[in-house]
Scaffold this active site. Sequence first.
Site, short mmCIF file in Angstrom:
data_model
loop_
_atom_site.label_atom_id
_atom_site.label_comp_id
_atom_site.label_asym_id
_atom_site.label_seq_id
_atom_site.Cartn_x
_atom_site.Cartn_y
_atom_site.Cartn_z
N SER A 5 0.84 -1.20 0.00
CA SER A 5 0.00 0.00 0.00
C SER A 5 0.87 1.24 0.00
O SER A 5 1.98 1.24 0.55
CB SER A 5 -0.93 0.00 1.23
N ASP A 6 0.36 2.28 -0.65
CA ASP A 6 1.08 3.55 -0.64
C ASP A 6 0.07 4.68 -0.69
O ASP A 6 -1.00 4.55 -1.29
CB ASP A 6 2.03 3.66 -1.84
N GLN A 7 0.41 5.78 -0.04
CA GLN A 7 -0.47 6.94 -0.02
C GLN A 7 0.28 8.18 -0.46
O GLN A 7 1.39 8.44 0.01
CB GLN A 7 -1.04 7.15 1.39
#
Length: 202
Positions: free
Chosen positions: A76-78
């Site tokens: 996951s990455d934001q």
Amino acid sequence: MTTPVSLDNVDLVLGSTSRYRADLLRRLTPRFRQVAPHVDETRLDGEAPRALATRLARAKAHAVAQTSPGALVIGSDQVAAFDDRVLGKPGTVENARAQLAACGGRSVEFFTALALVDARGSEARVFEALDVTRVAFRALTAHEIERYVERENPLDCAGSFKSEGLGIALFERIENDDPSALVGLPLIALARLLREAGVEVL
């Protein structure tokens, strides 16, 4: 049709050392391990924030899957952005104050990308999702910004705030489909991807 398996019976790996993502994942299951993905997170020239988040989530999941055969790997990455300007983790008090000052009275988009690599078979399968959260910051005074950074020390958070904590007081409104996404791991999407992979969450 393949019979679904229980989430308790898979080797679930979170491709992240983030304590925020780990805390969120524990809402679905306590049975997982964390592995650092070791991925270069440098933004490519001209890369849109949405594309950056998607590419990094996928890269993190694949990197960890290479060393975790037979596992289900979550990446996951934001990326936070406004006017195509990416707001990274501030790292210092001065940067945090500057980010919040820039965000005051504006809407900021948070792109939270998710990649699930299923490495249980002979060929890995990839499932992906992207949550877009729009946060409307209220107008902030210099004193409020200083007090907030002092009290919550959000130096390791994209956008310089913790929405699960005192940071909620910085906003006028939040618009999204998944309240967990803003913290860093969209659980509604993750549960859906797990079901698509043949894993029962409940």
